[in-house]
Scaffold this motif. Sequence first.
Motif, PDB file in Angstrom:
ATOM      1  N   PHE A  51      83.777 -61.363 -29.115  1.00  0.00           N
ATOM      2  CA  PHE A  51      83.823 -62.788 -28.785  1.00  0.00           C
ATOM      3  C   PHE A  51      84.046 -63.017 -27.293  1.00  0.00           C
ATOM      4  CE2 PHE A  51      84.906 -65.252 -32.950  1.00  0.00           C
ATOM      5  CZ  PHE A  51      83.703 -64.828 -33.492  1.00  0.00           C
ATOM      6  N   ALA A  52      84.817 -62.131 -26.650  1.00  0.00           N
ATOM      7  CA  ALA A  52      85.100 -62.280 -25.217  1.00  0.00           C
ATOM      8  C   ALA A  52      84.187 -61.354 -24.432  1.00  0.00           C
ATOM      9  CB  ALA A  52      86.553 -61.952 -24.931  1.00  0.00           C
ATOM     10  N   PRO A  53      83.357 -61.873 -23.536  1.00  0.00           N
ATOM     11  CA  PRO A  53      82.495 -61.007 -22.720  1.00  0.00           C
ATOM     12  C   PRO A  53      83.332 -60.223 -21.715  1.00  0.00           C
ATOM     13  CG  PRO A  53      82.308 -63.275 -21.997  1.00  0.00           C
ATOM     14  CD  PRO A  53      83.156 -63.307 -23.226  1.00  0.00           C
ATOM     15  N   PRO A  54      82.781 -59.121 -21.198  1.00  0.00           N
ATOM     16  CA  PRO A  54      83.549 -58.281 -20.282  1.00  0.00           C
ATOM     17  C   PRO A  54      84.107 -59.014 -19.063  1.00  0.00           C
ATOM     18  CG  PRO A  54      81.615 -57.113 -21.042  1.00  0.00           C
ATOM     19  CD  PRO A  54      81.483 -58.511 -21.546  1.00  0.00           C
ATOM     20  N   HIS A  55      83.345 -59.969 -18.505  1.00  0.00           N
ATOM     21  CA  HIS A  55      83.861 -60.633 -17.305  1.00  0.00           C
ATOM     22  C   HIS A  55      85.079 -61.499 -17.606  1.00  0.00           C
ATOM     23  CE1 HIS A  55      80.512 -63.209 -18.820  1.00  0.00           C
ATOM     24  NE2 HIS A  55      81.300 -64.214 -18.505  1.00  0.00           N
ATOM     25  N   ASP A 156      79.767 -68.374 -22.983  1.00  0.00           N
ATOM     26  CA  ASP A 156      78.774 -67.467 -22.392  1.00  0.00           C
ATOM     27  C   ASP A 156      78.127 -66.569 -23.440  1.00  0.00           C
ATOM     28  OD1 ASP A 156      79.365 -68.560 -19.982  1.00  0.00           O
ATOM     29  OD2 ASP A 156      80.248 -66.763 -19.099  1.00  0.00           O
ATOM     30  N   ARG A 157      78.802 -66.341 -24.557  1.00  0.00           N
ATOM     31  CA  ARG A 157      78.239 -65.510 -25.617  1.00  0.00           C
ATOM     32  C   ARG A 157      77.194 -66.250 -26.446  1.00  0.00           C
ATOM     33  NH1 ARG A 157      78.734 -60.225 -24.531  1.00  0.00           N
ATOM     34  NH2 ARG A 157      80.625 -59.247 -25.341  1.00  0.00           N
ATOM     35  N   VAL A 158      77.323 -67.553 -26.553  1.00  0.00           N
ATOM     36  CA  VAL A 158      76.524 -68.276 -27.542  1.00  0.00           C
ATOM     37  C   VAL A 158      75.402 -69.123 -26.950  1.00  0.00           C
ATOM     38  CG1 VAL A 158      77.979 -70.338 -27.642  1.00  0.00           C
ATOM     39  CG2 VAL A 158      76.789 -69.596 -29.705  1.00  0.00           C
ATOM     40  N   VAL A 159      75.436 -69.399 -25.649  1.00  0.00           N
ATOM     41  CA  VAL A 159      74.378 -70.203 -25.034  1.00  0.00           C
ATOM     42  C   VAL A 159      73.012 -69.545 -25.265  1.00  0.00           C
ATOM     43  CG1 VAL A 159      73.400 -70.956 -22.826  1.00  0.00           C
ATOM     44  CG2 VAL A 159      75.815 -71.330 -23.314  1.00  0.00           C
ATOM     45  N   GLN A 160      72.079 -70.316 -25.783  1.00  0.00           N
ATOM     46  CA  GLN A 160      70.702 -69.888 -26.088  1.00  0.00           C
ATOM     47  C   GLN A 160      70.644 -68.883 -27.249  1.00  0.00           C
ATOM     48  OE1 GLN A 160      68.768 -71.795 -24.811  1.00  0.00           O
ATOM     49  NE2 GLN A 160      69.064 -72.142 -22.649  1.00  0.00           N
ATOM     50  N   ARG A 161      71.717 -68.804 -28.050  1.00  0.00           N
ATOM     51  CA  ARG A 161      71.745 -67.891 -29.188  1.00  0.00           C
ATOM     52  C   ARG A 161      72.047 -68.650 -30.471  1.00  0.00           C
ATOM     53  NH1 ARG A 161      75.172 -62.708 -26.753  1.00  0.00           N
ATOM     54  NH2 ARG A 161      73.555 -61.980 -25.316  1.00  0.00           N
ATOM     55  N   GLY A 274      78.932 -56.223 -17.477  1.00  0.00           N
ATOM     56  CA  GLY A 274      77.672 -56.391 -18.179  1.00  0.00           C
ATOM     57  C   GLY A 274      77.881 -57.179 -19.453  1.00  0.00           C
ATOM     58  N   GLU A 275      77.118 -56.863 -20.489  1.00  0.00           N
ATOM     59  CA  GLU A 275      77.249 -57.553 -21.768  1.00  0.00           C
ATOM     60  C   GLU A 275      78.222 -56.853 -22.704  1.00  0.00           C
ATOM     61  OE1 GLU A 275      73.081 -59.691 -22.662  1.00  0.00           O
ATOM     62  OE2 GLU A 275      72.957 -57.497 -22.611  1.00  0.00           O
ATOM     63  N   ARG A 276      78.432 -55.546 -22.501  1.00  0.00           N
ATOM     64  CA  ARG A 276      79.313 -54.790 -23.384  1.00  0.00           C
ATOM     65  C   ARG A 276      80.596 -54.346 -22.691  1.00  0.00           C
ATOM     66  NH1 ARG A 276      74.760 -50.761 -25.777  1.00  0.00           N
ATOM     67  NH2 ARG A 276      75.059 -49.943 -23.670  1.00  0.00           N
ATOM     68  N   GLY A 277      80.489 -53.895 -21.451  1.00  0.00           N
ATOM     69  CA  GLY A 277      81.653 -53.333 -20.787  1.00  0.00           C
ATOM     70  C   GLY A 277      81.717 -53.694 -19.319  1.00  0.00           C
ATOM     71  N   ALA A 278      82.749 -53.162 -18.670  1.00  0.00           N
ATOM     72  CA  ALA A 278      82.949 -53.418 -17.247  1.00  0.00           C
ATOM     73  C   ALA A 278      83.385 -52.125 -16.570  1.00  0.00           C
ATOM     74  CB  ALA A 278      84.000 -54.504 -17.041  1.00  0.00           C
ATOM     75  N   LEU A 279      82.954 -51.960 -15.333  1.00  0.00           N
ATOM     76  CA  LEU A 279      83.346 -50.829 -14.501  1.00  0.00           C
ATOM     77  C   LEU A 279      84.083 -51.369 -13.287  1.00  0.00           C
ATOM     78  CD1 LEU A 279      80.004 -48.790 -14.586  1.00  0.00           C
ATOM     79  CD2 LEU A 279      82.074 -48.351 -15.933  1.00  0.00           C
ATOM     80  N   ALA A 280      85.177 -50.708 -12.941  1.00  0.00           N
ATOM     81  CA  ALA A 280      86.003 -51.187 -11.828  1.00  0.00           C
ATOM     82  C   ALA A 280      86.273 -50.044 -10.855  1.00  0.00           C
ATOM     83  CB  ALA A 280      87.312 -51.764 -12.352  1.00  0.00           C
ATOM     84  N   TRP A 281      86.447 -50.415  -9.607  1.00  0.00           N
ATOM     85  CA  TRP A 281      86.753 -49.468  -8.539  1.00  0.00           C
ATOM     86  C   TRP A 281      87.812 -50.084  -7.623  1.00  0.00           C
ATOM     87  CZ3 TRP A 281      81.990 -50.739 -10.311  1.00  0.00           C
ATOM     88  CH2 TRP A 281      81.124 -49.702 -10.720  1.00  0.00           C
ATOM     89  N   HIS A 282      88.480 -49.211  -6.874  1.00  0.00           N
ATOM     90  CA  HIS A 282      89.364 -49.716  -5.840  1.00  0.00           C
ATOM     91  C   HIS A 282      89.294 -48.793  -4.639  1.00  0.00           C
ATOM     92  CE1 HIS A 282      93.168 -47.105  -6.592  1.00  0.00           C
ATOM     93  NE2 HIS A 282      92.128 -46.498  -7.081  1.00  0.00           N
ATOM     94  N   ALA A 283      89.680 -49.324  -3.498  1.00  0.00           N
ATOM     95  CA  ALA A 283      89.716 -48.529  -2.280  1.00  0.00           C
ATOM     96  C   ALA A 283      91.037 -47.780  -2.255  1.00  0.00           C
ATOM     97  CB  ALA A 283      89.594 -49.440  -1.061  1.00  0.00           C
ATOM     98  N   ALA A 284      90.959 -46.461  -2.258  1.00  0.00           N
ATOM     99  CA  ALA A 284      92.153 -45.630  -2.254  1.00  0.00           C
ATOM    100  C   ALA A 284      91.854 -44.357  -1.479  1.00  0.00           C
ATOM    101  CB  ALA A 284      92.579 -45.298  -3.682  1.00  0.00           C
TER     102      ALA A 284
END
Length: 308
Positions: A51-55, A156-161, A274-284
């Motif tokens: 129900f909740a998108p990755p973003h 965001d999950r349901v628009v146009q669906r 994306g639609e399924r997951g998220a990738l994160a980075w940091h400066a270290a």
Amino acid sequence: MSDTPHLLIPLAASHAEGCAQAMQRLALPHLDALLARLTPLEADAGEETDFAPPHERALARHLNLPGAPTPWAAWHARRQDGAWAFITPCQWHVGADHVTLTDPAALRLDEADSRALLAILAPWFAEDGITLAYDQPTRWLARGAVFEGLATASLDRVVQRDVRAWLPDAGQARLVHRLHSEMQMLLYTHPFNDARAARGLPPVNAFWVHGAGALPQPPAPVAPPEVPTALRDAALREDWPAWTAAWQALDAGPVARLAAHVAAGGTARLTLCGERGALAWHAAPRGLRQKIQSLFKPQRFTSLREQL
């Protein structure tokens, strides 16, 4: 409160075929340079049926809000007095084998029309213990016990669906399902929609509940991330030329600025969703081995699509 800049990009990639074709021709030099300088964090893996998108999940984590269901309406209203939700007036297009929610922006609701519609619907909701209040033309605030712990799908999950796959659980939200039916019957022949038709505007015949839940206490304050929406808007429309143009503008703007900040020794965070997951980075700080590996195996955005 952290002052580390965080660029959080919704729908940076999609599994739609049009997106795959667009990415074959997509060149993002500033993003690739930035990725080469960042250290990956733990990925957020999910499903397209969440129900909740990755973003939204990533934004909730950044803001120290509870995970799904995240009480976005209560947080927005800065209220800890009960359960809240967003109500978005919308149009459901009923076909032979689907019920599609069209983009609420296409309704072209202004404040006057939205307030007039709210005045029509508020008494019906009040009979079931739900209080409505105006927030913006395509979003109202609602307060009621029915929203306590209610899992609702992001708009965001349901628009146009097809809405049927995204409705809240019928057992938990029987009242909401009944209100859906009643509002469709009420609005079908209502003078409000007759007046809109006379002005060449589409009818409003439904609503969507999202961001439901209670917020017992305010989260620890944090500086909000930068969340550009152009990619999201284009992806929801499946307008891949516009999506490509939006990525190029992002690469030349916010991404280039973040890359320069990191190159100068600054701290930063980057989250691609994306639609399924998220990738994160940091400066270290990175060890010598990591720096050497990055020279021979530079990370490219186009290789990350399947993880999103």
